[in-house]
Design a protein around this motif. Structure first.
Motif, short mmCIF file in Angstrom:
data_model
loop_
_atom_site.label_atom_id
_atom_site.label_comp_id
_atom_site.label_asym_id
_atom_site.label_seq_id
_atom_site.Cartn_x
_atom_site.Cartn_y
_atom_site.Cartn_z
N THR A 374 3.00 -40.64 -71.26
CA THR A 374 2.19 -39.43 -71.46
C THR A 374 1.70 -38.87 -70.12
O THR A 374 1.44 -37.68 -70.01
N GLN A 375 1.57 -39.73 -69.10
CA GLN A 375 1.14 -39.25 -67.79
C GLN A 375 2.28 -38.60 -67.01
O GLN A 375 2.05 -37.79 -66.12
N ILE A 376 3.51 -38.97 -67.35
CA ILE A 376 4.67 -38.43 -66.64
C ILE A 376 5.15 -37.14 -67.27
O ILE A 376 5.52 -36.19 -66.57
N ILE A 377 5.16 -37.08 -68.59
CA ILE A 377 5.79 -35.97 -69.30
C ILE A 377 5.22 -34.61 -68.88
O ILE A 377 5.96 -33.64 -68.66
N ASP A 378 3.91 -34.54 -68.77
CA ASP A 378 3.27 -33.26 -68.44
C ASP A 378 3.06 -33.05 -66.95
O ASP A 378 2.49 -32.04 -66.54
N ASN A 379 3.50 -33.98 -66.13
CA ASN A 379 3.24 -33.89 -64.69
C ASN A 379 4.40 -34.53 -63.94
O ASN A 379 4.20 -35.31 -63.02
N PHE A 380 5.62 -34.17 -64.31
CA PHE A 380 6.78 -34.95 -63.90
C PHE A 380 7.00 -34.96 -62.39
O PHE A 380 7.08 -36.01 -61.76
N TYR A 381 7.13 -33.80 -61.77
CA TYR A 381 7.49 -33.78 -60.36
C TYR A 381 6.40 -34.32 -59.43
O TYR A 381 6.70 -34.99 -58.44
N PRO A 382 5.12 -34.07 -59.69
CA PRO A 382 4.11 -34.60 -58.77
C PRO A 382 3.96 -36.13 -58.80
O PRO A 382 3.42 -36.69 -57.85
N VAL A 383 4.40 -36.81 -59.88
CA VAL A 383 4.29 -38.26 -59.87
C VAL A 383 5.29 -38.83 -58.88
O VAL A 383 6.21 -38.14 -58.43
N GLN A 384 5.13 -40.11 -58.52
CA GLN A 384 6.05 -40.71 -57.56
C GLN A 384 7.48 -40.53 -58.06
O GLN A 384 7.83 -40.90 -59.18
N HIS A 385 8.32 -39.93 -57.22
CA HIS A 385 9.63 -39.42 -57.62
C HIS A 385 10.53 -40.49 -58.22
O HIS A 385 11.11 -40.32 -59.30
N GLU A 386 10.70 -41.61 -57.52
CA GLU A 386 11.61 -42.65 -58.00
C GLU A 386 11.15 -43.24 -59.32
O GLU A 386 11.96 -43.52 -60.21
N ILE A 387 9.85 -43.42 -59.46
CA ILE A 387 9.32 -43.98 -60.70
C ILE A 387 9.58 -43.02 -61.86
O ILE A 387 10.04 -43.42 -62.94
N GLY A 388 9.27 -41.75 -61.66
CA GLY A 388 9.46 -40.77 -62.72
C GLY A 388 10.90 -40.67 -63.19
O GLY A 388 11.19 -40.68 -64.39
N TYR A 389 11.83 -40.59 -62.24
CA TYR A 389 13.24 -40.46 -62.59
C TYR A 389 13.77 -41.71 -63.28
O TYR A 389 14.53 -41.64 -64.25
N LEU A 390 13.40 -42.90 -62.75
CA LEU A 390 13.89 -44.14 -63.35
C LEU A 390 13.34 -44.33 -64.75
O LEU A 390 14.08 -44.73 -65.67
N GLU A 391 12.06 -44.05 -64.96
CA GLU A 391 11.50 -44.19 -66.30
C GLU A 391 12.14 -43.21 -67.27
O GLU A 391 12.47 -43.57 -68.41
N ALA A 392 12.34 -41.97 -66.84
CA ALA A 392 12.96 -40.98 -67.72
C ALA A 392 14.38 -41.39 -68.09
O ALA A 392 14.79 -41.33 -69.26
N GLY A 393 15.16 -41.84 -67.10
CA GLY A 393 16.54 -42.25 -67.36
C GLY A 393 16.61 -43.46 -68.26
O GLY A 393 17.44 -43.53 -69.18
#
Length: 614
Positions: A374-393
Motif C-alpha cells: 500500500t505504501q508503494i502503489i500510490d508512491n511508486f517512483y519516489p520509493v527506493q527504485h530497486e525495491i519498488g521494481y523488484l516487489e512489483a515484479g
C-alpha cells in the motif's frame, strides 16, 4: 548495454588485445585537442566492429574484465550489461476539490535555483536550441494549470505559459522544448523566470520575492564547440520496429548488431504477453544517460554508450520497454505504474539482469528492506527504485504462478485507475472482484510463500550491494548531472527532437573531469557487483561515497588512483571510458574528440605517480 568485448589473457600487461570485438559507445563531448607529446593512438581494429553472428536470443554482453582492486586480487572476466528504466508518466489531471479546502500553506508558491534544468545538458553553444525545464512549488489549494510562468531573456519577454507537466518526483513543471534559438547570441544572458507574474494567487503566496529566479546563462561561441557537427538521424527498419540513431555515435557504429538484438528482444516480449504489436514501434538509442538508462511512452528511448554507469543488460531493457508498449493493448492504456512496471520486470525475467524474482523478494523481506504494497502503489517512483521494481515484479509473478496468466491478463484489463491518482483502494477492489481476495489477503499469502524460501549469502549480498550502488549512483546524478536524475529529468519525446533536427539533447553530457572520474568508478563498481565480487565492489563504492562526502576530493588511495589516471589522460585530449587496475599497472580505454573509436593505453605506477607505461 556496454560496448566493448575484450578477451583478456592471464595478465593485463600481456598482449591482452590479441582478440578484441568492439560494439558500443562514448558518452561525453568536448574533449580538448591532442597534444603533440601524446603517444600515437592505435585504434582497436576496424574489422572488430563487425560483431560475430548472434543467435536470435543473444544479447549485447561485453566481456571486459571487471576492475581489480589493487594490488592482489584477480577477478574473472564477466559480461557487462545495460540500462534500467522508467516509463513516462503523463501529468495527472487535477484531483477534485475537497468539500472543505485545507488551510493554505504560507509561502507555498516559490522557485529555487535547484529547480531549473537546461538542455542540451552541460555547456550551451551558439546555435543550440535551448529547452527550459523548471519545477515550481505551488500551494495544495491551487491547480497547476492556473499557475503561469513568464520567461524573460535580458529583460525581453520570451514567453508566458501555465505549468504543463509533472515529473516523476511529483513536482509540477513548466517544460519549454527547444524554445530559444541561440544562433548569433554568444555571450552572457540573464534569464528571468517569474511565477504568477500577474499576482493572481493570493493565498499561499505571501512572499512575492521568492516567485522569481534570475539565472545567468553563458552561450559559448560556436567555434568552441568541439562536439560532433553535422549530425543527422539514421534509421533502420526491422520487423515490428524502426531503429533511430544519431550519426557518428557508437549506436550507428553498432547498428547491425543492435538490430539483431532489438528484433530478438521484441519477439521475447511478444511471446511473454501473447500480444502482437498493432503498430510499428520507434526505438531510439541515445548516448546520454537519463535515469536508469531507458524509458517508454509512445516510443522507446534507451541509453547506449561505452561508459554507461547505470549498468543493466540491453536485451533486458528492450524487452522491458517493449512490454510497456504492448501492455497498452491489454489495458487500453489504463494501467497504473505499479502493475505496469511489475509486468515489465516479470516479462523480462528480472530487473537489470536475469534473476529469480522470488528469491530477490525473499531477500528484501529477510533484510528488512520490504515495503508494504500500500505504501508503494500510490508512491511508486519516489520509493527506493530497486525495491519498488523488484516487489512489483515479484508480486505479478506470484499472481501469475498462483492463478495463471489468463486470469492475470483478465485482471490487468479490468483494472481502471482511480481518478484522483490514489490506486491502492482501487487495486483492492479489483483484486476482490477478480480473485475473490483483498490486497491484504493476497499480500499476506505471498509473504508466507517468500518466507519459505532458503536464501544463500550471495543472494543477500547481491541485493544489498545493488541497493547501495544505485543509491550512490542517483546521489551522483542529483549532484553532478541533475538532467539525468530520474525523479527530476525531462523525458523528451524523441520524435520532436528528430523533426526539429536536434541531436545535442540526446548526445551531450556534463563535461567536467569529476563527471569522468566518478562515472568510471561507478561503471567498475557495477561490473564488480555483477561478477559477484561483492567485497571489492563495496570498497570501490565506499571510495565514491567519500569523494561525494568531501566536496569531490579523493581522500583514499583507490579514488586518487582513478582521479590521477583520468586527469593525465584528459591532459592529452583523451576521454576515459574504462580503467582496469591490476596492482601497479592499469589499462585505460578511451576515445578522442568525441569519435566512437576506442583506444587503449597502458599505465604503470612510477614512483609516487601514475604515468603512461614505456
Amino acid at each position: 548495454m556496454w560496448g566493448i568485448f575484450y578477451r583478456l589473457k592471464h595478465n593485463y600487461r600481456t598482449q591482452w588485445l590479441a582478440s578484441t570485438t568492439v560494439f558500443l559507445s562514448l558518452t561525453l563531448s568536448g574533449c580538448s585537442l591532442l597534444q603533440e607529446e601524446a603517444p600515437t593512438p592505435v585504434p582497436i581494429q576496424a574489422t572488430s566492429t563487425v560483431a560475430p553472428t548472434v543467435a536470435p536470443t543473444a544479447s549485447l554482453e561485453p566481456t571486459l574484465a571487471p576492475t581489480l582492486i589493487p594490488p592482489t586480487e584477480t577477478a574473472e572476466p564477466v559480461p557487462v550489461e545495460p540500462t534500467p528504466t522508467a516509463t513516462v508518466e503523463t501529468a495527472p489531471t487535477d484531483p477534485p476539490a475537497p468539500t472543505t479546502p485545507p488551510e493554505p500553506v504560507q509561502d507555498a508558491l516559490f522557485i529555487e535555483e535547484g529547480q531549473l534544468n537546461l538542455y542540451p545538458p552541460g555547456q550551451i553553444y551558439e546555435g543550440d536550441q535551448v529547452t527550459f525545464h523548471l519545477a515550481v512549488s505551488i500551494p495544495d489549494t491551487v491547480s497547476f494549470s492556473n499557475v503561469a510562468v513568464r520567461v524573460d531573456i535580458d529583460g525581453e519577454k520570451l514567453t508566458e505559459q501555465a505549468l504543463n507537466g509533472r515529473n516523476l518526483g511529483r513536482e509540477y513543471t513548466l517544460i519549454l522544448p527547444l524554445v530559444w534559438d541561440t544562433t548569433g547570441k554568444a555571450g552572457t544572458h540573464t534569464v528571468t523566470f517569474t511565477a504568477d507574474p500577474n499576482n493572481l494567487i493570493q493565498y499561499g503566496d505571501e512572499n512575492l520575492e521568492n516567485n522569481r529566479l534570475d539565472y545567468e546563462l553563458v552561450v559559448r561561441p560556436a567555434a568552441e564547440n568541439f562536439s560532433r557537427s553535422n549530425q543527422s538521424w539514421v534509421v533502420k527498419e526491422i520487423p515490428y520496429a524502426r531503429i533511430h540513431v544519431v550519426s557518428g555515435t557508437a549506436a550507428e557504429r553498432d547498428l547491425e548488431k543492435l538490430a539483431i538484438v532489438t528484433e530478438a528482444s521484441i519477439q521475447k516480449a511478444i511471446d511473454a504477453l501473447g500480444e502482437e504489436p498493432r503498430r510499428i514501434y520507434d526505438v531510439y538509442f541515445i548516448e546520454r544517460v537519463i535515469g536508469q538508462g531507458g524509458y517508454a511512452g509512445g516510443s522507446m528511448v534507451i541509453t547506449y554508450n561505452d561508459r554507461n554507469y547505470t549498468g543493466g543488460r540491453i536485451d533486458e531493457v528492450i524487452v522491458h520497454e517493449t512490454v510497456h508498449l504492448l501492455d497498452q493493448q491489454i489495458s487500453n492504456n489504463s494501467r497504473i505504474t505499479f502493475l505496469a512496471e511489475g509486468l515489465a520486470v516479470y516479462a523480462s525475467g528480472g530487473h537489470y539482469k536475469p534473476e529469480d524474482l522470488n528469491a530477490r523478494a525473499a531477500a528484501l523481506v529477510a533484510t528488512g528492506n520490504y515495503i508494504p504494497l500500500t505504501q508503494i502503489i500510490d508512491n511508486f517512483y519516489p520509493v527506493q527504485h530497486e525495491i519498488g521494481y523488484l516487489e512489483a515484479g515479484a508480486f505479478v509473478q506470484y499472481l501469475v504462478d498462483t492463478y495463471g496468466w489468463d486470469k492475470f491478463k483478465e485482471f490487468y484489463a479490468d483494472f481502471q485507475p482511480a481518478s484522483d491518482g490514489f490506486n491502492a483502494a482501487r487495486l483492492n477492489e479489483t483484486l476482490l472482484a477478480d480473485y475473490g481476495k483483498t490486497l491484504e489477503q493476497i499480500e499476506q499469502e505471498w509473504l508466507t510463500k517468500l518466507g519459505e524460501i532458503t536464501l544463500d549469502r550471495e543472494e543477500v549480498a547481491d541485493l544489498n550491494g545493488s541497493i547501495r550502488f544505485y543509491n550512490i549512483m542517483r546521489r551522483y546524478q542529483a549532484i553532478h548531472d541533475p538532467t539525468a536524475y530520474f525523479l527530476e529529468a525531462w523525458l523528451p519525446r524523441p520524435n520532436l527532437l528528430r523533426d526539429r533536427g536536434a541531436t545535442a539533447e540526446l548526445t551531450r553530457h556534463p563535461e567536467q573531469t569529476i563527471n569522468l572520474v566518478l562515472e568510471v568508478m561507478l561503471t567498475e563498481a557495477e561490473i564488480l557487483l555483477r561478477s559477484g565480487n561483492f567485497r571489492q565492489a563495496e570498497v570501490l563504492m565506499g571510495s565514491i561515497e567519500r569523494a561525494l562526502d568531501n566536496q569531490n576530493n579523493f581522500i583514499d588511495p583507490l579514488g586518487a588512483t582513478y582521479n590521477e589516471i583520468v586527469l593525465e589522460a584528459y591532459g592529452r585530449g583523451y576521454e576515459i571510458q574504462r580503467i582496469l587496475l591490476d596492482g601497479q599497472s592499469a589499462i585505460a580505454v578511451y576515445t578522442i574528440n568525441n569519435q566512437p573509436t576506442l583506444y587503449t593505453l597502458e599505465y604503470s605506477r612510477q614512483g609516487a605517480a601514475w604515468a603512461v607505461a614505456q
